[in-house]
Design an enzyme around this catalytic site. Structure first.
Site, PDB file in Angstrom:
ATOM      1  CD  GLU A  40      -2.785   1.242   2.478  1.00  0.00           C
ATOM      2  OE1 GLU A  40      -2.604   0.429   3.407  1.00  0.00           O
ATOM      3  OE2 GLU A  40      -3.700   2.069   2.481  1.00  0.00           O
ATOM      4  CE  LYS A  46      -6.122  -0.456   1.710  1.00  0.00           C
ATOM      5  NZ  LYS A  46      -6.727  -1.076   2.876  1.00  0.00           N
TER       6      LYS A  46
HETATM    7  P1  13P Z   1      -9.157   4.153   4.248  1.00  0.00           P
HETATM    8  O1  13P Z   1     -10.049   3.468   3.278  1.00  0.00           O
HETATM    9  O2  13P Z   1      -9.854   4.754   5.414  1.00  0.00           O
HETATM   10  O3  13P Z   1      -8.208   5.100   3.559  1.00  0.00           O
HETATM   11  O4  13P Z   1      -8.246   3.027   4.900  1.00  0.00           O
HETATM   12  C1  13P Z   1      -7.647   2.076   4.131  1.00  0.00           C
HETATM   13  C2  13P Z   1      -6.392   1.645   4.762  1.00  0.00           C
HETATM   14  O5  13P Z   1      -6.165   0.460   4.889  1.00  0.00           O
HETATM   15  C3  13P Z   1      -5.430   2.660   5.204  1.00  0.00           C
HETATM   16  O6  13P Z   1      -4.220   2.053   5.541  1.00  0.00           O
END
Ligand code: 13P
Length: 335
Positions: A175, A217
């Site tokens: 991510e 992600k």
């Molecule tokens: P949000 O969808 O609130 O941005 O959170 C996703 C997430 O995993 C942040 O690390």
């Protein structure tokens, strides 16, 4: 096909998404504080139990990302949360980065930590029956940021994490979040995300991360929260898909978007358009959601720590999940 590539495919398969309920204790306490509640282990556990016991959760959720504390907790009936999710057919995962620290000599930038002792922690999670992991790096857009150093150092750690996770038998969620904070344009978000993803995939390749056994992600491509511009879903979808096609190899089985602080229905509409347009772009990956706030925020406010409102909060969660599931399978009547 290996066990890990099969698991990665399972996690991103239609019509489900991966729920992010992995706020660190400090972040969760801030969320509780925002509704006037003290952050205590009891409350955090109560909130997580409410989420996990939502009826029919498994219809829309393939996996849930938890935080370390939650992995070790049990429901009121004495069942471990991990066991509870597994019994519903939901794959349990955990966030394994240990948060961010200021990057030395930077203009307010952050570096994500957590590589120290990671293998050892993963082996412990294996005993808890955790199947997949997440690591988040954050990049903020400003006049001089993100710097090349910040992008590269974070990408390097993300890749080292992904390689260690796979070696220890976990599917890594990678991510690299370009934050929505700021007044930047959608074009600027595209340029930064394009550069970040390019470097992330070059680092992943250096670390020999198996692309068919990971999930990306990313953020959607959006104007900054403080800009006056309201992006149309069409603009968001086209820019996001162009940026992904430019950078994400076809071997990656799935892309699960974070919501990033978008308003609930905005995130769903954008996901719907991304899914719709993906046909024109002939994208090779599954496109799904891994939202946190855009699924859970309004439910948290409704619950407010009050057992009388548990069912109402669960109704909100399931409605948000159903809408996002319909958005990803492109069912316009029901988003
Ligand atoms: P949000 O969808 O609130 O941005 O959170 C996703 C997430 O995993 C942040 O690390």
């Amino acid at each position: 096909m290996t066990r890990l590539s099969e698991l990665a495919q399972f996690l991103v398969k239609q019509p489900k998404g991966i729920l992010a309920a992995d706020e660190s204790n400090a972040t969760m306490d801030n969320r509780l504080l925002s509704i006037g509640l003290d952050g205590t282990e009891f409350r955090r556990k109560g909130w997580r139990e409410l989420i996990f016991s939502t009826p029919d959760l498994n219809e829309y959720v393939s996996g849930i990302i938890m935080y370390d504390e939650t992995v070790r907790q049990k429901s009121q009936l004495g069942q471990s949360f991990v066991g509870m999710l597994t019994s519903f057919g939901i794959v349990p995962g955990v966030k394994v980065d240990t948060g961010t620290e200021h990057l030395v000599d930077s203009d307010g930038e952050f570096l994500t930590h957590g590589l120290d002792g990671l293998s050892k922690r993963l082996r412990e999670y294996k005993n808890f029956d955790i199947q997949f992991t997440k690591w988040r790096s954050v990049l903020n857009i400003g006049p001089n940021t993100p710097s090349d150093d910040c992008i590269r150092l974070n990408a390097n750690r993300l890749s080292k994490y992904a390689s260690i996770a796979q070696r220890e038998g976990f599917v890594p969620i990678v991510e690299p979040e370009v934050l929505m904070d700021g007044d930047h344009s959608l074009k600027k978000c595209y340029e930064v995300t394009d550069k970040v993803l390019n470097i992330v995939f070059s680092e992943l390749s250096k670390e020999n991360v198996k692309l068919n056994s990971m999930i990306l992600k990313p953020n959607m491509i959006l104007s900054g929260r403080l800009s006056d511009k309201e992006d149309s879903s069409e603009e968001v979808a086209v820019s996001t898909l162009e940026c992904l096609i430019q950078n994400v190899p076809k071997d990656v089985p799935g892309i699960a978007f974070l919501s990033g602080g978008q308003e609930d229905s905005q995130a769903t509409r954008n996901l719907f358009q991304i899914s719709r347009k993906s046909r024109e772009f002939s994208t090779p990956w599954e496109l799904t959601f891994s939202f946190g706030r855009a699924v859970l925020s309004s439910a948290l406010h409704t619950w407010n720590g009050n057992t009388n409102f548990v069912r109402n909060a669960q109704d909100i969660i399931i409605n948000r999940l159903r809408s996002n599931s319909n958005a990803r399978v492109n069912n316009p009547a029901k988003i």
